[in-house]
Design an enzyme around this catalytic site. Structure first.
Site, PDB file in Angstrom:
ATOM      1  N   HIS A 180       0.815  -1.217   0.000  1.00 55.06           N
ATOM      2  CA  HIS A 180       0.000   0.000   0.000  1.00 55.06           C
ATOM      3  C   HIS A 180       0.847   1.264   0.000  1.00 55.06           C
ATOM      4  O   HIS A 180       0.348   2.337  -0.304  1.00 55.06           O
ATOM      5  CB  HIS A 180      -0.946   0.010   1.204  1.00 55.06           C
ATOM      6  CG  HIS A 180      -2.028  -1.019   1.095  1.00 55.06           C
ATOM      7  ND1 HIS A 180      -1.895  -2.293   1.589  1.00 55.06           N
ATOM      8  CD2 HIS A 180      -3.253  -0.966   0.525  1.00 55.06           C
ATOM      9  CE1 HIS A 180      -2.988  -2.974   1.330  1.00 55.06           C
ATOM     10  NE2 HIS A 180      -3.831  -2.210   0.682  1.00 55.06           N
ATOM     11  N   GLY A 181       2.111   1.151   0.373  1.00 50.68           N
ATOM     12  CA  GLY A 181       2.954   2.332   0.303  1.00 50.68           C
ATOM     13  C   GLY A 181       4.054   2.299   1.330  1.00 50.68           C
ATOM     14  O   GLY A 181       4.151   1.378   2.143  1.00 50.68           O
TER      15      GLY A 181
END
Lengths: 78, 483
Positions: free
Chosen positions: B330-331
């Protein structure tokens, strides 16, 4: 080893690991056909099959089987 | 250009009309048209990133053919090429998504130690959809290497697979073996596809504008100024955020599936009523399925196979790596790492207790009994909601503030944001829950799928009227666009 014999021994392993005595294997059987056969039991099956047949599969072999028939071919080729 | 915008509907009308008239039944023309539309759609989001998409498409098209060509004669070279494909895919992802974060964290560390005076800023603009199309490309090279698919020689079809506009920004992450064969035949107007596509699109629109965009104000208000709120409001915000997240992402996915279906193409499903999951492991099999199945096939299985002789510890290790990667996908943020670790602990607990639990269920015949199932579902929902609070936090200090605020105790609930959600938001959430309940229990009641045409048409009309009346039309982009 004869293909029939491979299948009957495979069937024993499947029934034992997946705890289901009604399992019948054919060339085209896949994980979709057997409820208890998921990504976790798949590994248990492989470990049990390697033990029963006294073979060692490579990762590529395991990942490329599409059905029980291809698994049996692989055992036969060892 | 979001699915719930007027401009997208104009764009889609402009695409689908020639698609089913002048290009009808001509596979190459239709694929070429879809490819152009997809590049336009992607360029509309950020035209500067078009070269990256084109180069990545070209490189992987070539790699696919090379891997296949050498797979028989020089298997080592084929293996090397497919590894190269994986490295390029991960490299693109790493550069755009994680490098900036790592450099900044490292510089901050050096600054603290007194090695440098001020930390340099590294600004790398992350292309939208990068996490989605790089995964498609990595999967493509691995599938060819394993002999599961043939390399695609039709450049138009391959380009369309990579850039397909309904899925390029936020998935579902499609598999080449399922998607590419559908592009081989020309597509003609098919009533079932159009009707089913429209139904899925309208349902997704309902989830997005009537639930997600309406509920969002409350979690935003509470988590945005967490130091002013007590535990009661934080719990309510966490529950509403879990509903918002589902409605937002499932809404997006339904619309993507609907748009594709109207074009005669079936893509992967992304959700299967996660609210009914009875443990966290089952939740992950029902939530963002196109990502979790991808990671299961390409990361979890190879790891699990490699660790197979270590027994249950091998399984725990593979599970942990797997779920932490899902978090980090997701990051670049410590909170995503903690989100992964949190879920890995839960998943290990589920796996460790599975044998005992199954035996207990068998002995007492508990499977499917409501008094056994319901508390488990509620517990799973609570655990998942806690995970989403970690997921939503902007950083470690934000997460720390939420935890310390929770330590201060309960109090009167903050009601300002609730008024905005109001009766319409609540009614929409009830409609969602009833539909999920019906689908989960396979009740034979159908509105949009009724066998009687008049019920179908009436249901659709009511649904659209409700969306127009109750929809929140100034909502923002989809949550998952940032990933």
């Amino acid at each position: 080893m004869e293909r029939n014999e491979i299948f009957s021994r495979l069937e024993e392993v499947f029934r034992d690991v997946l705890d289901n005595d009604e399992i019948v294997l054919t060339d085209t059987t896949t994980a979709d056909d057997i409820e208890e056969w998921d990504s976790l039991t798949h590994i248990q099956l492989i470990v049990a099959i390697e033990k029963t047949f006294q073979v060692k599969f490579t990762s590529k072999e395991i990942l490329s089987w599409k059905n029980v028939g291809e698994l049996a071919d692989c055992i036969q080729s060892k | 250009m979001v699915f719930n915008s007027f401009i997208f509907w104009i764009f889609f009308a402009a695409i689908i009309l020639p698609y089913y008239t002048v290009f009808r039944g001509k596979a190459n023309w239709q694929n070429g048209w879809l490819l152009l539309a997809s590049w336009f759609f992607y360029g509309y989001a950020n035209w500067k990133m078009i070269p990256l998409l084109l180069i990545a498409t070209g490189v992987f098209y070539w790699l696919g053919i090379q891997i296949e060509r050498h797979s028989e004669s020089e298997p080592k070279r084929a293996s090397l090429l497919s590894t190269l494909g994986v490295i390029i895919g991960i490299g693109i992802l790493f550069y755009f998504k994680y490098l900036g974060f790592l450099v900044e964290e490292f510089a901050a560390l050096l600054e603290k130690m007194g090695c440098i005076d001020s930390k340099p800023a590294l600004r790398i603009v992350m292309p939208v959809g990068i996490s989605f199309f790089t995964f498609k490309l990595i999967g493509y090279t691995i599938d060819i290497h394993l002999g599961k698919i043939k390399a695609e020689r039709d450049a138009l079809a391959f380009g369309t697979f990579v850039s397909f506009f309904p899925t390029i920004l936020s998935g579902p992450i499609d598999r080449p073996g399922e998607f590419l064969p559908q592009l081989k035949e020309g597509r003609s107007i098919d009533y079932d596809n159009l009707a089913e596509g429209l139904r899925r699109f309208v349902w997704g629109l309902f989830l997005k504008v009537c639930i997600a965009d309406r509920i969002t104000s409350y979690p935003n208000a509470v988590f945005g100024n967490v130091s002013y709120h007590n535990t009661t409001s934080i719990i309510l915000a966490a529950v509403l955020y879990a509903v918002e997240m589902y409605a937002d992402f499932a809404g997006y996915s339904e619309m993507a599936i609907g748009v594709s279906r109207m074009l005669g193409l079936k893509i992967r499903e992304n959700f299967r009523r996660p609210v009914f999951a009875q443990n966290v492991s089952e939740y992950w099999r029902r939530w963002h399925m196109s990502l979790t199945t991808w990671i299961t096939d390409y990361v979890f299985m190879p790891l699990n196979i490699a660790f197979r002789d270590w027994g249950k510890w091998g399984l725990y290790l593979a599970t942990s790596i797997n779920i932490i990667l899902i978090g980090l996908w997701h990051g670049a943020n410590w909170t995503f790492l903690f989100f992964g670790i949190y879920h890995s602990i839960l998943l290990i607990l589920v796996a460790a207790t599975e044998k005992g639990r199954k035996a207990f269920e068998k002995k007492h015949r508990l499977k499917g009994r409501w008094f056994y199932v319901t508390p488990r579902r509620i517990l799973t929902f609570i655990l998942v909601s806690v995970g989403l609070v970690i997921f939503r936090a902007k950083g470690l200090s934000d997460l720390g503030a939420i935890i310390s605020q929770c330590g201060k105790g309960f109090g009167p609930v903050f009601t300002n944001g609730l008024l905005e959600i109001g009766t319409l938001g609540l009614l929409s959430a009830v409609i969602l829950f009833l539909k999920e309940w019906k689908d989960e229990n396979q009740w034979n009641i159908h509105f949009l799928h009724s066998e009687h045409a008049w019920i179908r048409i009436l249901s659709m009309a009511v649904m659209i009227a409700f969306i127009i009346f109750a929809g929140q039309w100034h909502g923002g982009a989809f949550i998952y666009f940032q990933f």
